[in-house]
Write a protein that holds these residues in place. Structure first.
Motif, PDB file in Angstrom:
ATOM      1  N   ASP A   6      -3.058  -7.734  -2.705  1.00  0.00           N
ATOM      2  CA  ASP A   6      -3.733  -8.442  -1.349  1.00  0.00           C
ATOM      3  C   ASP A   6      -2.702  -8.137  -0.290  1.00  0.00           C
ATOM      4  N   LEU A   7      -1.610  -7.230  -0.423  1.00  0.00           N
ATOM      5  CA  LEU A   7      -0.771  -6.802   0.311  1.00  0.00           C
ATOM      6  C   LEU A   7      -1.431  -6.098   1.733  1.00  0.00           C
ATOM      7  N   LYS A   8      -1.739  -6.624   2.937  1.00  0.00           N
ATOM      8  CA  LYS A   8      -2.196  -5.887   3.915  1.00  0.00           C
ATOM      9  C   LYS A   8      -1.782  -6.373   5.179  1.00  0.00           C
ATOM     10  N   VAL A   9      -1.487  -5.370   6.179  1.00  0.00           N
ATOM     11  CA  VAL A   9      -1.154  -5.738   7.546  1.00  0.00           C
ATOM     12  C   VAL A   9      -2.233  -5.067   8.346  1.00  0.00           C
ATOM     13  N   HIS A  10      -2.580  -5.700   9.211  1.00  0.00           N
ATOM     14  CA  HIS A  10      -3.705  -5.117  10.224  1.00  0.00           C
ATOM     15  C   HIS A  10      -3.367  -3.733  10.677  1.00  0.00           C
ATOM     16  N   ARG A  25       1.053  -2.815  12.405  1.00  0.00           N
ATOM     17  CA  ARG A  25       2.059  -2.445  11.297  1.00  0.00           C
ATOM     18  C   ARG A  25       3.725  -2.067  11.927  1.00  0.00           C
ATOM     19  N   GLY A  26       4.327  -1.701  11.227  1.00  0.00           N
ATOM     20  CA  GLY A  26       5.592  -1.130  11.864  1.00  0.00           C
ATOM     21  C   GLY A  26       6.588  -2.002  12.129  1.00  0.00           C
ATOM     22  N   PRO A  27       7.979  -1.730  12.738  1.00  0.00           N
ATOM     23  CA  PRO A  27       8.801  -2.626  12.952  1.00  0.00           C
ATOM     24  C   PRO A  27       8.757  -3.994  14.029  1.00  0.00           C
ATOM     25  N   ALA A  54       4.966  -6.654   7.007  1.00  0.00           N
ATOM     26  CA  ALA A  54       5.183  -6.147   5.720  1.00  0.00           C
ATOM     27  C   ALA A  54       6.292  -6.821   4.649  1.00  0.00           C
ATOM     28  N   ASP A  55       7.439  -6.456   5.684  1.00  0.00           N
ATOM     29  CA  ASP A  55       8.638  -6.836   4.878  1.00  0.00           C
ATOM     30  C   ASP A  55       8.795  -8.481   4.789  1.00  0.00           C
ATOM     31  N   ARG A  56       8.159  -9.162   5.727  1.00  0.00           N
ATOM     32  CA  ARG A  56       8.196 -10.724   5.670  1.00  0.00           C
ATOM     33  C   ARG A  56       7.204 -11.040   4.619  1.00  0.00           C
ATOM     34  N   GLY A 108      -0.856   8.228  -3.670  1.00  0.00           N
ATOM     35  CA  GLY A 108      -0.939   8.821  -2.171  1.00  0.00           C
ATOM     36  C   GLY A 108      -0.955   7.918  -0.965  1.00  0.00           C
ATOM     37  N   ASN A 109      -0.782   6.621  -1.226  1.00  0.00           N
ATOM     38  CA  ASN A 109      -0.275   5.564  -0.371  1.00  0.00           C
ATOM     39  C   ASN A 109       0.859   5.649   0.139  1.00  0.00           C
ATOM     40  N   ARG A 110       1.097   6.405   1.178  1.00  0.00           N
ATOM     41  CA  ARG A 110       2.329   6.829   1.875  1.00  0.00           C
ATOM     42  C   ARG A 110       3.314   5.569   2.191  1.00  0.00           C
ATOM     43  N   HIS A 164       6.919   4.913   0.270  1.00  0.00           N
ATOM     44  CA  HIS A 164       8.214   4.920   1.094  1.00  0.00           C
ATOM     45  C   HIS A 164       8.971   3.497   0.954  1.00  0.00           C
ATOM     46  N   ARG A 165       8.309   2.742   0.130  1.00  0.00           N
ATOM     47  CA  ARG A 165       8.750   1.390  -0.123  1.00  0.00           C
ATOM     48  C   ARG A 165       9.446   1.559  -1.517  1.00  0.00           C
ATOM     49  N   ILE A 166       9.121   2.337  -2.268  1.00  0.00           N
ATOM     50  CA  ILE A 166       9.645   2.515  -3.668  1.00  0.00           C
ATOM     51  C   ILE A 166      11.123   2.212  -4.088  1.00  0.00           C
ATOM     52  N   VAL A 203      13.614  -0.859   0.548  1.00  0.00           N
ATOM     53  CA  VAL A 203      14.089  -0.673   1.965  1.00  0.00           C
ATOM     54  C   VAL A 203      14.453  -2.087   2.415  1.00  0.00           C
ATOM     55  N   ARG A 204      15.349  -1.922   3.254  1.00  0.00           N
ATOM     56  CA  ARG A 204      15.948  -3.111   4.009  1.00  0.00           C
ATOM     57  C   ARG A 204      16.065  -4.328   3.277  1.00  0.00           C
ATOM     58  N   GLY A 205      16.793  -3.925   2.040  1.00  0.00           N
ATOM     59  CA  GLY A 205      17.452  -5.208   1.178  1.00  0.00           C
ATOM     60  C   GLY A 205      16.093  -5.731   0.321  1.00  0.00           C
TER      61      GLY A 205
HETATM   62  C1  LIG Z   1       0.885  -0.925   3.281  1.00  0.00           C
HETATM   63  C2  LIG Z   1       1.359  -1.683   4.557  1.00  0.00           C
HETATM   64  C3  LIG Z   1       1.260  -3.064   4.202  1.00  0.00           C
HETATM   65  C4  LIG Z   1       2.490  -1.311   5.031  1.00  0.00           C
HETATM   66  O1  LIG Z   1       2.802  -1.877   6.366  1.00  0.00           O
HETATM   67  P1  LIG Z   1       3.904  -1.313   7.192  1.00  0.00           P
HETATM   68  O2  LIG Z   1       4.915  -1.433   6.431  1.00  0.00           O
HETATM   69  O3  LIG Z   1       3.864  -2.417   8.555  1.00  0.00           O
HETATM   70  O4  LIG Z   1       3.263  -0.344   7.794  1.00  0.00           O
HETATM   71  P2  LIG Z   1       4.069   1.231   7.800  1.00  0.00           P
HETATM   72  O5  LIG Z   1       4.580   1.506   6.160  1.00  0.00           O
HETATM   73  O6  LIG Z   1       2.458   2.209   8.042  1.00  0.00           O
HETATM   74  O7  LIG Z   1       4.957   1.251   8.954  1.00  0.00           O
HETATM   75  C5  LIG Z   1       4.776   2.129   9.764  1.00  0.00           C
HETATM   76  C6  LIG Z   1       6.227   2.348  10.283  1.00  0.00           C
HETATM   77  O8  LIG Z   1       7.219   1.578  10.770  1.00  0.00           O
HETATM   78  C7  LIG Z   1       8.094   1.538   9.752  1.00  0.00           C
HETATM   79  N1  LIG Z   1       8.693   0.209   9.501  1.00  0.00           N
HETATM   80  C8  LIG Z   1       7.815  -0.890   8.840  1.00  0.00           C
HETATM   81  N2  LIG Z   1       8.508  -2.273   8.853  1.00  0.00           N
HETATM   82  C9  LIG Z   1       9.716  -1.634   9.558  1.00  0.00           C
HETATM   83  C10 LIG Z   1      10.820  -2.673   9.653  1.00  0.00           C
HETATM   84  N3  LIG Z   1      10.930  -3.859   9.165  1.00  0.00           N
HETATM   85  N4  LIG Z   1      11.922  -2.075  10.220  1.00  0.00           N
HETATM   86  C11 LIG Z   1      11.915  -0.645  10.722  1.00  0.00           C
HETATM   87  N5  LIG Z   1      10.798   0.216  10.293  1.00  0.00           N
HETATM   88  C12 LIG Z   1       9.801  -0.559   9.633  1.00  0.00           C
HETATM   89  C13 LIG Z   1       7.724   2.175   8.697  1.00  0.00           C
HETATM   90  O9  LIG Z   1       8.944   2.799   7.602  1.00  0.00           O
HETATM   91  C14 LIG Z   1       6.973   3.284   9.153  1.00  0.00           C
HETATM   92  O10 LIG Z   1       7.611   4.198   9.717  1.00  0.00           O
HETATM   93  P3  LIG Z   1       7.352   5.910   9.659  1.00  0.00           P
HETATM   94  O11 LIG Z   1       5.943   6.043   9.950  1.00  0.00           O
HETATM   95  O12 LIG Z   1       8.351   6.457  10.051  1.00  0.00           O
HETATM   96  O13 LIG Z   1       7.439   6.061   7.965  1.00  0.00           O
HETATM   97  C15 LIG Z   1       0.123  -1.157   5.467  1.00  0.00           C
HETATM   98  O14 LIG Z   1       0.203   0.138   5.440  1.00  0.00           O
HETATM   99  C16 LIG Z   1      -1.521  -1.746   4.991  1.00  0.00           C
HETATM  100  O15 LIG Z   1      -1.703  -2.764   5.172  1.00  0.00           O
HETATM  101  N6  LIG Z   1      -2.212  -0.623   4.607  1.00  0.00           N
HETATM  102  C17 LIG Z   1      -3.302  -0.836   3.930  1.00  0.00           C
HETATM  103  C18 LIG Z   1      -3.735  -1.835   2.780  1.00  0.00           C
HETATM  104  C19 LIG Z   1      -2.613  -1.325   1.498  1.00  0.00           C
HETATM  105  O16 LIG Z   1      -2.504  -0.120   1.565  1.00  0.00           O
HETATM  106  N7  LIG Z   1      -1.815  -2.215   0.889  1.00  0.00           N
HETATM  107  C20 LIG Z   1      -0.899  -1.897   0.025  1.00  0.00           C
HETATM  108  C21 LIG Z   1      -1.663  -2.276  -1.367  1.00  0.00           C
HETATM  109  S1  LIG Z   1      -0.459  -1.758  -2.689  1.00  0.00           S
END
Ligand SMILES: CC(C)(COP(=O)(O)OP(=O)(O)OC[C@H]1O[C@@H](n2cnc3c(N)ncnc32)[C@H](O)[C@@H]1OP(=O)(O)O)[C@@H](O)C(=O)NCCC(=O)NCCS
Length: 372
Positions: A89-93, A97-99, A104-106, A132-134, A138-140, A143-145
């Motif tokens: 259930d990891l989801k961000v609206h 999303r983004g920094p 997502a990090d939190r 394919g969930n880019r 990217h987080r594999i 990232v960021r500790g």
């Molecule tokens: C998966 C998910 C939670 C990731 O959330 P997110 O990290 O905020 O979103 P993104 O990864 O799309 O981040 C957007 C951009 O911000 C960047 N970013 C995210 N958090 C950051 C941070 N703390 N500091 C700096 N950059 C950050 C990312 O690297 C990305 O940059 P890029 O587009 O240049 O690669 C979100 O995409 C989501 O809810 N998706 C739908 C549900 C899903 O797939 N869940 C995962 C199930 S396993």
């Protein structure tokens, strides 16, 4: 980072906001889906394990912008029972999303802290990412500790059309619904076969019955047993119609599936299956759970699957979903059934960082796709 973004344990009052959040997040695949978790977002989390927690991220204005769930289970690792975590259930609206909020990090940090509080410092945690969930890929590397994700397995989620089926193998096996008096034998078989798979849940009769009680829409009579003529139980699986806990709304089809859909719908009605809906429509499907058959005998699974397809035909449903590690010899049971499959990668990490224990790829993974 916005200092006022916070993640805390969800409460019942968050239900509607979490349902809306799930609706806003599309799962992109061969069939792109929006998952509607109404009326009770938490219903699936209750089945995922015990104890379980859901974290919600809020922005400065108090609006729910993200979620994550953590559940603990007793499961087999290298055939030994131990506590493991499951993260889902990891989801961000999409609008948050983004920094800026770093939600997502939190949320991932919240899952790590919660896992540590519930299961200690070295709890292995399993989670899955749709191929394919880019953003997740990217987080594999970590990232960021945050810890890196160790690749574990690739699951194939087969979508079996409820249209037809070739003649099933093993005519010596009779398929019957499970009854109360079968539980002992079912669990004895589970206890014999489950240790051959990584992350398969540890069950005794009590834990299995409690699991069933927490799973809305799934009854003991939803399980099909494959018995030999002499009565011996060879395998079983549950058929879970999950519409009371999650409804799948189609957002769109890949080009390949759009073509297959036309072919499917041309024969669906006469065959008694529901046509695959257009964008916006609800997909009628049943998901196989607790698939318990010998690894070395794929025809037992094939017999159960073809029996299920025949039985479910004519009930206004389109597909039967079944997940199987692609290295599992039982994938042979699905050959030639015209079932498109979606790939889902499974990863492991721990509450103290990246997983560094013994290799886990010496046996196939067991994962209940119904809980994802
Ligand atoms: C998966 C998910 C939670 C990731 O959330 P997110 O990290 O905020 O979103 P993104 O990864 O799309 O981040 C957007 C951009 O911000 C960047 N970013 C995210 N958090 C950051 C941070 N703390 N500091 C700096 N950059 C950050 C990312 O690297 C990305 O940059 P890029 O587009 O240049 O690669 C979100 O995409 C989501 O809810 N998706 C739908 C549900 C899903 O797939 N869940 C995962 C199930 S396993």
């Amino acid at each position: 980072m916005s200092a006022d973004t916070s993640v805390r344990d969800a409460c019942e009052e968050d239900n509607q906001a979490l349902v809306e959040l799930a609706r806003a997040c599309t799962m992109e695949g061969e069939i792109s889906l929006r998952i509607d978790r109404s009326p009770d977002f938490f219903a699936l989390d209750r089945v995922a394990g015990e104890p379980w927690r859901v974290g919600v991220a809020r922005d400065g204005a108090g609006q729910v912008v993200g979620s994550i769930a953590v559940a603990l289970r007793r499961a087999h690792l290298h055939a030994q029972p131990r506590w493991v975590g499951y993260v889902g259930d990891l989801k961000v609206h999409p609008g948050h999303r983004g920094p800026r909020l770093a939600a997502a990090d939190r949320l991932i940090r919240f899952a790590l802290e919660t896992g540590r509080a519930l299961g200690g410092d070295d709890l292995p945690g399993l989670f899955t990412i749709l191929a394919g969930n880019r953003p997740m890929e990217h987080r594999i590397p970590g990232v960021r500790g945050l810890p890196s994700f160790g690749y574990l397995a690739t699951l194939r989620v087969f979508s079996l059309p409820l249209l037809w089926g070739p003649r099933p193998p093993r005519p010596d096996l009779e398929l019957v619904p499970a009854r109360l008096e079968d539980i002992g034998e079912m669990i004895a078989l589970w206890q014999r076969l489950a240790p051959r798979l990584q992350f398969s849940e540890v069950h005794d009769e009590d834990s299995f019955v409690r699991w069933l009680e927490r799973a809305p829409g799934l009854e003991l009579s939803s399980y099909r047993l494959a018995r030999r003529r002499d009565g011996r139980l060879e395998g079983f699986l549950g058929l879970w119609d999950q519409r009371s806990v999650k409804q799948l709304r189609v957002v769109g089809y890949s080009r390949r599936l759009a073509v297959l859909r036309l072919a499917f719908n041309a024969v669906a009605r006469p065959a008694g299956a529901a046509p695959l809906p257009p964008a916006g429509g609800e997909l009628g499907c049943v998901t196989a759970v607790h698939v318990c058959t010998p690894l070395a005998d794929p025809p037992v699974l094939r017999r159960l699957v073809l029996g299920a397809v025949a039985e479910l035909r004519g009930r206004g449903l389109s597909l039967l979903h079944l997940g199987c590690d692609e290295r599992d010899p039982r994938t042979a049971a699905l050959r030639g059934l015209l079932a498109p499959s979606t790939r889902v990668h499974a990863y492991v990490s721990t509450t103290s960082g990246s997983y560094a224990g013994p290799r886990l790829d010496d046996r196939p993974l067991h994962h209940e796709i119904a809980l994802t």
